[in-house]
Design a protein around this motif. Structure first.
Motif, PDB file in Angstrom:
ATOM      1  N   GLN A   1      28.172  47.994  38.843  1.00  8.95           N
ATOM      2  CA  GLN A   1      28.772  46.661  38.757  1.00  8.95           C
ATOM      3  C   GLN A   1      29.892  46.535  39.780  1.00  8.95           C
ATOM      4  OE1 GLN A   1      27.431  44.600  36.644  1.00  8.95           O
ATOM      5  NE2 GLN A   1      28.776  42.820  36.721  1.00  8.95           N
ATOM      6  N   VAL A   2      29.849  45.462  40.533  1.00  7.94           N
ATOM      7  CA  VAL A   2      30.875  45.200  41.539  1.00  7.94           C
ATOM      8  C   VAL A   2      31.548  43.882  41.191  1.00  7.94           C
ATOM      9  CG1 VAL A   2      31.283  44.698  43.976  1.00  7.94           C
ATOM     10  CG2 VAL A   2      29.647  46.480  43.336  1.00  7.94           C
ATOM     11  N   GLN A   3      32.848  43.861  41.253  1.00  9.53           N
ATOM     12  CA  GLN A   3      33.597  42.630  41.014  1.00  9.53           C
ATOM     13  C   GLN A   3      34.272  42.190  42.304  1.00  9.53           C
ATOM     14  OE1 GLN A   3      34.486  45.484  38.878  1.00  9.53           O
ATOM     15  NE2 GLN A   3      32.681  44.884  37.712  1.00  9.53           N
ATOM     16  N   LEU A   4      34.251  40.901  42.534  1.00 14.91           N
ATOM     17  CA  LEU A   4      34.942  40.308  43.683  1.00 14.91           C
ATOM     18  C   LEU A   4      36.015  39.368  43.149  1.00 14.91           C
ATOM     19  CD1 LEU A   4      31.912  39.388  45.987  1.00 14.91           C
ATOM     20  CD2 LEU A   4      33.323  41.438  46.064  1.00 14.91           C
ATOM     21  N   VAL A   5      37.216  39.549  43.620  1.00  6.67           N
ATOM     22  CA  VAL A   5      38.327  38.716  43.172  1.00  6.67           C
ATOM     23  C   VAL A   5      38.947  38.033  44.374  1.00  6.67           C
ATOM     24  CG1 VAL A   5      40.559  38.642  42.018  1.00  6.67           C
ATOM     25  CG2 VAL A   5      38.776  40.215  41.212  1.00  6.67           C
ATOM     26  N   GLU A   6      38.937  36.699  44.332  1.00  8.94           N
ATOM     27  CA  GLU A   6      39.490  35.910  45.425  1.00  8.94           C
ATOM     28  C   GLU A   6      40.919  35.490  45.102  1.00  8.94           C
ATOM     29  OE1 GLU A   6      35.121  33.964  45.490  1.00  8.94           O
ATOM     30  OE2 GLU A   6      36.615  34.143  43.905  1.00  8.94           O
ATOM     31  N   SER A   7      41.674  35.230  46.138  1.00 11.75           N
ATOM     32  CA  SER A   7      43.018  34.682  45.985  1.00 11.75           C
ATOM     33  C   SER A   7      43.387  33.923  47.248  1.00 11.75           C
ATOM     34  CB  SER A   7      44.043  35.793  45.725  1.00 11.75           C
ATOM     35  OG  SER A   7      44.077  36.689  46.812  1.00 11.75           O
ATOM     36  N   GLY A   8      44.432  33.095  47.135  1.00 13.56           N
ATOM     37  CA  GLY A   8      44.963  32.423  48.311  1.00 13.56           C
ATOM     38  C   GLY A   8      44.658  30.949  48.413  1.00 13.56           C
ATOM     39  N   GLY A   9      43.877  30.413  47.491  1.00 13.12           N
ATOM     40  CA  GLY A   9      43.601  28.984  47.536  1.00 13.12           C
ATOM     41  C   GLY A   9      44.822  28.180  47.128  1.00 13.12           C
ATOM     42  N   GLY A  10      44.704  26.863  47.261  1.00 10.32           N
ATOM     43  CA  GLY A  10      45.809  26.005  46.869  1.00 10.32           C
ATOM     44  C   GLY A  10      45.719  24.639  47.515  1.00 10.32           C
ATOM     45  N   LEU A  11      46.839  23.947  47.458  1.00 12.48           N
ATOM     46  CA  LEU A  11      46.950  22.597  48.012  1.00 12.48           C
ATOM     47  C   LEU A  11      47.739  22.655  49.312  1.00 12.48           C
ATOM     48  CD1 LEU A  11      46.717  19.483  47.758  1.00 12.48           C
ATOM     49  CD2 LEU A  11      48.838  19.573  46.425  1.00 12.48           C
ATOM     50  N   VAL A  12      47.206  22.032  50.351  1.00 10.23           N
ATOM     51  CA  VAL A  12      47.866  22.038  51.656  1.00 10.23           C
ATOM     52  C   VAL A  12      47.648  20.691  52.320  1.00 10.23           C
ATOM     53  CG1 VAL A  12      45.854  23.001  52.845  1.00 10.23           C
ATOM     54  CG2 VAL A  12      48.144  23.373  53.793  1.00 10.23           C
ATOM     55  N   GLN A  13      48.582  20.291  53.154  1.00 11.82           N
ATOM     56  CA  GLN A  13      48.424  19.047  53.897  1.00 11.82           C
ATOM     57  C   GLN A  13      47.482  19.247  55.078  1.00 11.82           C
ATOM     58  OE1 GLN A  13      52.392  17.699  54.937  1.00 11.82           O
ATOM     59  NE2 GLN A  13      52.440  16.381  53.125  1.00 11.82           N
ATOM     60  N   ALA A  14      46.851  18.177  55.479  1.00  9.89           N
ATOM     61  CA  ALA A  14      45.984  18.229  56.658  1.00  9.89           C
ATOM     62  C   ALA A  14      46.760  18.769  57.848  1.00  9.89           C
ATOM     63  CB  ALA A  14      45.424  16.851  56.964  1.00  9.89           C
ATOM     64  N   GLY A  15      46.114  19.647  58.594  1.00  7.71           N
ATOM     65  CA  GLY A  15      46.763  20.292  59.717  1.00  7.71           C
ATOM     66  C   GLY A  15      47.405  21.615  59.367  1.00  7.71           C
ATOM     67  N   GLY A  16      47.498  21.893  58.087  1.00  5.70           N
ATOM     68  CA  GLY A  16      48.121  23.131  57.635  1.00  5.70           C
ATOM     69  C   GLY A  16      47.166  24.306  57.626  1.00  5.70           C
ATOM     70  N   SER A  17      47.651  25.419  57.085  1.00  4.76           N
ATOM     71  CA  SER A  17      46.892  26.669  57.084  1.00  4.76           C
ATOM     72  C   SER A  17      46.904  27.310  55.709  1.00  4.76           C
ATOM     73  CB  SER A  17      47.488  27.652  58.096  1.00  4.76           C
ATOM     74  OG  SER A  17      47.433  27.156  59.413  1.00  4.76           O
ATOM     75  N   LEU A  18      45.866  28.054  55.434  1.00  5.40           N
ATOM     76  CA  LEU A  18      45.778  28.894  54.246  1.00  5.40           C
ATOM     77  C   LEU A  18      45.039  30.162  54.620  1.00  5.40           C
ATOM     78  CD1 LEU A  18      44.731  26.486  51.313  1.00  5.40           C
ATOM     79  CD2 LEU A  18      46.908  27.708  51.523  1.00  5.40           C
ATOM     80  N   ARG A  19      45.323  31.231  53.878  1.00  5.53           N
ATOM     81  CA  ARG A  19      44.603  32.483  54.065  1.00  5.53           C
ATOM     82  C   ARG A  19      44.014  32.917  52.740  1.00  5.53           C
ATOM     83  NH1 ARG A  19      46.634  38.609  54.986  1.00  5.53           N
ATOM     84  NH2 ARG A  19      45.038  39.344  56.450  1.00  5.53           N
ATOM     85  N   LEU A  20      42.708  33.035  52.698  1.00  2.54           N
ATOM     86  CA  LEU A  20      42.018  33.503  51.511  1.00  2.54           C
ATOM     87  C   LEU A  20      41.755  35.004  51.628  1.00  2.54           C
ATOM     88  CD1 LEU A  20      39.328  30.692  51.068  1.00  2.54           C
ATOM     89  CD2 LEU A  20      41.694  30.744  50.256  1.00  2.54           C
ATOM     90  N   SER A  21      41.809  35.679  50.479  1.00  2.00           N
ATOM     91  CA  SER A  21      41.490  37.100  50.416  1.00  2.00           C
ATOM     92  C   SER A  21      40.460  37.326  49.321  1.00  2.00           C
ATOM     93  CB  SER A  21      42.739  37.927  50.106  1.00  2.00           C
ATOM     94  OG  SER A  21      43.725  37.766  51.093  1.00  2.00           O
ATOM     95  N   CYS A  22      39.658  38.327  49.504  1.00  4.34           N
ATOM     96  CA  CYS A  22      38.659  38.700  48.497  1.00  4.34           C
ATOM     97  C   CYS A  22      38.519  40.209  48.519  1.00  4.34           C
ATOM     98  CB  CYS A  22      37.327  38.041  48.801  1.00  4.34           C
ATOM     99  SG  CYS A  22      35.962  38.607  47.764  1.00  4.34           S
ATOM    100  N   THR A  23      38.791  40.828  47.357  1.00  3.73           N
ATOM    101  CA  THR A  23      38.730  42.279  47.247  1.00  3.73           C
ATOM    102  C   THR A  23      37.625  42.691  46.291  1.00  3.73           C
ATOM    103  OG1 THR A  23      41.086  42.508  47.724  1.00  3.73           O
ATOM    104  CG2 THR A  23      40.010  44.348  46.621  1.00  3.73           C
ATOM    105  N   ALA A  24      36.833  43.639  46.735  1.00  4.79           N
ATOM    106  CA  ALA A  24      35.748  44.177  45.921  1.00  4.79           C
ATOM    107  C   ALA A  24      36.210  45.426  45.193  1.00  4.79           C
ATOM    108  CB  ALA A  24      34.546  44.494  46.801  1.00  4.79           C
ATOM    109  N   SER A  25      35.788  45.552  43.938  1.00  4.37           N
ATOM    110  CA  SER A  25      36.122  46.741  43.151  1.00  4.37           C
ATOM    111  C   SER A  25      34.952  47.056  42.237  1.00  4.37           C
ATOM    112  CB  SER A  25      37.398  46.517  42.344  1.00  4.37           C
ATOM    113  OG  SER A  25      37.206  45.461  41.413  1.00  4.37           O
TER     114      SER A  25
END
Length: 115
Positions: A1-25
């Protein structure tokens, strides 16, 4: 069994930046291609980008030049750096990974871009 957990989403204004991460365990063997897909309300899930274990990357035309996918194999983690975000990037972003012929999915993280 492998689990993937994402993080880093959210609300941002147009033109902005976000960084998503996903770690497998879990019961990891060798992780092959990892990627990000997204699904906007009322639309089908679509590929955003994927990256092989040898770090060859491919992108959807709609995100080329704005998004960058990368991975840290030692940490079993894949990242998605999203710059110059647009309202049409609003969606639930899902991480996926292939291991020993099986595809695994994360639970998704919401990205909302306000105009």
């Amino acid at each position: 069994q492998v689990q993937l957990v994402e993080s880093g989403g959210g609300l941002v204004q147009a033109g902005g930046s976000l960084r998503l991460s996903c770690t497998a365990s879990g019961r990891l063997f060798s992780i092959g291609t990892m990627g990000w897909l997204r699904q906007a309300p009322g639309k089908q899930r679509e590929l955003v980008a994927h990256i092989t274990s040898s770090t060859n990357a491919n992108y959807a035309d709609s995100v080329k030049g704005r998004f960058t996918i990368s991975r840290d194999n030692a940490k079993n983690t894949v990242y998605l750096q999203m710059n110059s975000l647009k309202s049409e990037d609003t969606a639930v972003y899902y991480c996926n990974a292939w291991s020993k012929g099986t595809e695994y999915w994360g639970q998704g993280t919401q990205v909302t871009v306000s105009s």
